[in-house]
Design a protein around this motif. Structure first.
Motif, short mmCIF file in Angstrom:
data_model
loop_
_atom_site.label_atom_id
_atom_site.label_comp_id
_atom_site.label_asym_id
_atom_site.label_seq_id
_atom_site.Cartn_x
_atom_site.Cartn_y
_atom_site.Cartn_z
N VAL A 65 0.54 -4.91 5.75
CA VAL A 65 1.37 -3.75 5.78
C VAL A 65 1.12 -3.06 4.58
O VAL A 65 1.14 -3.63 3.50
CB VAL A 65 2.76 -4.25 5.93
N VAL A 66 0.66 -1.82 4.57
CA VAL A 66 0.67 -1.14 3.29
C VAL A 66 1.66 0.16 3.49
O VAL A 66 1.62 0.70 4.31
CB VAL A 66 -0.87 -0.24 3.35
N THR A 67 2.36 0.31 2.12
CA THR A 67 3.35 1.30 2.09
C THR A 67 2.80 2.29 0.92
O THR A 67 2.50 1.72 -0.13
CB THR A 67 4.78 0.87 1.97
N GLU A 68 3.10 3.48 0.75
CA GLU A 68 2.87 4.27 -0.28
C GLU A 68 4.33 5.08 -0.68
O GLU A 68 4.96 5.52 -0.02
CB GLU A 68 1.80 5.44 0.24
N THR A 69 4.65 4.97 -1.96
CA THR A 69 5.54 5.59 -2.39
C THR A 69 5.40 6.55 -3.66
O THR A 69 4.35 6.02 -4.63
CB THR A 69 6.96 4.70 -2.91
N GLU A 70 6.08 7.43 -4.13
CA GLU A 70 6.00 8.45 -5.04
C GLU A 70 6.87 7.80 -6.21
O GLU A 70 8.04 7.83 -5.85
CB GLU A 70 5.99 9.95 -4.77
N GLY A 71 6.37 7.78 -7.47
CA GLY A 71 7.18 7.39 -8.45
C GLY A 71 7.05 8.43 -9.66
O GLY A 71 6.30 9.34 -9.62
N ASN A 72 7.58 7.86 -10.73
CA ASN A 72 7.62 8.83 -11.78
C ASN A 72 6.07 8.66 -12.61
O ASN A 72 5.67 9.75 -13.02
CB ASN A 72 8.42 8.31 -12.99
N GLN A 73 5.37 7.58 -12.41
CA GLN A 73 4.17 7.39 -12.95
C GLN A 73 2.85 7.68 -12.16
O GLN A 73 1.88 7.58 -12.40
CB GLN A 73 3.91 5.96 -13.43
N GLY A 74 3.28 8.26 -10.79
CA GLY A 74 2.22 8.68 -9.70
C GLY A 74 2.59 7.72 -8.57
O GLY A 74 3.89 7.56 -8.27
N THR A 75 1.57 7.76 -7.77
CA THR A 75 1.86 7.13 -6.59
C THR A 75 1.73 5.41 -6.55
O THR A 75 0.90 5.09 -7.25
CB THR A 75 0.79 7.57 -5.58
N VAL A 76 2.30 4.77 -5.89
CA VAL A 76 2.44 3.41 -5.83
C VAL A 76 2.08 2.86 -4.48
O VAL A 76 2.99 3.48 -3.65
CB VAL A 76 3.72 2.53 -6.25
N ILE A 77 1.13 2.07 -4.13
CA ILE A 77 0.56 1.59 -2.92
C ILE A 77 1.14 0.17 -2.88
O ILE A 77 0.50 -0.49 -3.78
CB ILE A 77 -0.65 1.94 -2.49
N GLU A 78 1.82 -0.23 -1.89
CA GLU A 78 2.22 -1.59 -1.79
C GLU A 78 1.52 -2.27 -0.92
O GLU A 78 1.43 -1.81 0.43
CB GLU A 78 3.85 -1.95 -1.88
N LEU A 79 1.15 -3.53 -1.16
CA LEU A 79 0.19 -4.18 -0.18
C LEU A 79 0.75 -5.46 0.10
O LEU A 79 1.21 -6.48 -0.64
CB LEU A 79 -1.30 -4.50 -0.62
N ARG A 80 1.31 -5.89 1.33
CA ARG A 80 1.86 -7.12 1.78
C ARG A 80 0.99 -7.70 2.86
O ARG A 80 0.30 -7.06 3.91
CB ARG A 80 3.09 -6.60 2.43
N VAL A 81 0.85 -8.90 2.71
CA VAL A 81 -0.18 -9.82 3.76
C VAL A 81 0.53 -11.10 4.13
O VAL A 81 1.39 -11.50 3.34
CB VAL A 81 -1.48 -10.06 3.13
N ALA A 82 -0.02 -11.81 5.22
CA ALA A 82 0.53 -13.04 5.19
C ALA A 82 0.53 -13.88 4.24
O ALA A 82 -0.26 -14.01 3.54
CB ALA A 82 -0.01 -13.65 6.62
N PRO A 83 1.57 -14.90 4.04
CA PRO A 83 1.55 -15.76 2.74
C PRO A 83 0.09 -16.73 3.01
O PRO A 83 -0.09 -16.85 1.68
CB PRO A 83 2.46 -16.85 3.04
N ASP A 84 -0.43 -17.00 3.96
CA ASP A 84 -1.72 -17.71 3.99
C ASP A 84 -2.92 -17.10 3.36
O ASP A 84 -3.82 -17.38 3.20
CB ASP A 84 -1.81 -18.32 5.26
N ASP A 85 -2.75 -15.58 3.69
CA ASP A 85 -3.88 -14.65 3.24
C ASP A 85 -3.74 -14.23 1.72
O ASP A 85 -4.64 -13.57 1.38
CB ASP A 85 -3.84 -13.59 4.06
#
Length: 77
Positions: free
Chosen positions: A20-40
């Motif tokens: 799962v990849v999400t993108e949010t705009e913040g004060n310092q620019g764009t933040v891309i959050e990456l979530r994967v299965a715990p085993d990965d």
């Protein structure tokens, strides 16, 4: 940028459907959050964080071409 991160992450993990990849705009620019299965998690981070660092470098290079500041965060759940 999210498509790039998602494509790279899916090629690394055993459970690509859980990426799962999400993108949010913040004060310092764009933040891309990456979530994967715990085993990965180890596959995305790599030994001594080498894969995570390489992923961030690729995204940073792509962001510079678009004159953006992008940060990649790997989220543990």
């Amino acid at each position: 940028m999210t498509k790039l991160v998602e494509a790279i992450a899916k090629s690394l993990v055993d459970s690509p459907e859980e990426v799962v990849v999400t993108e949010t705009e913040g004060n310092q620019g764009t933040v891309i959050e990456l979530r994967v299965a715990p085993d990965d998690m180890g596959k995305v981070i790599g030994k001594q964080g080498r894969i995570a660092k390489a992923l961030r470098t690729v995204v940073k290079a792509a962001a510079i071409r678009e004159n953006k500041k992008v940060t990649v965060e790997i989220i543990k759940e």
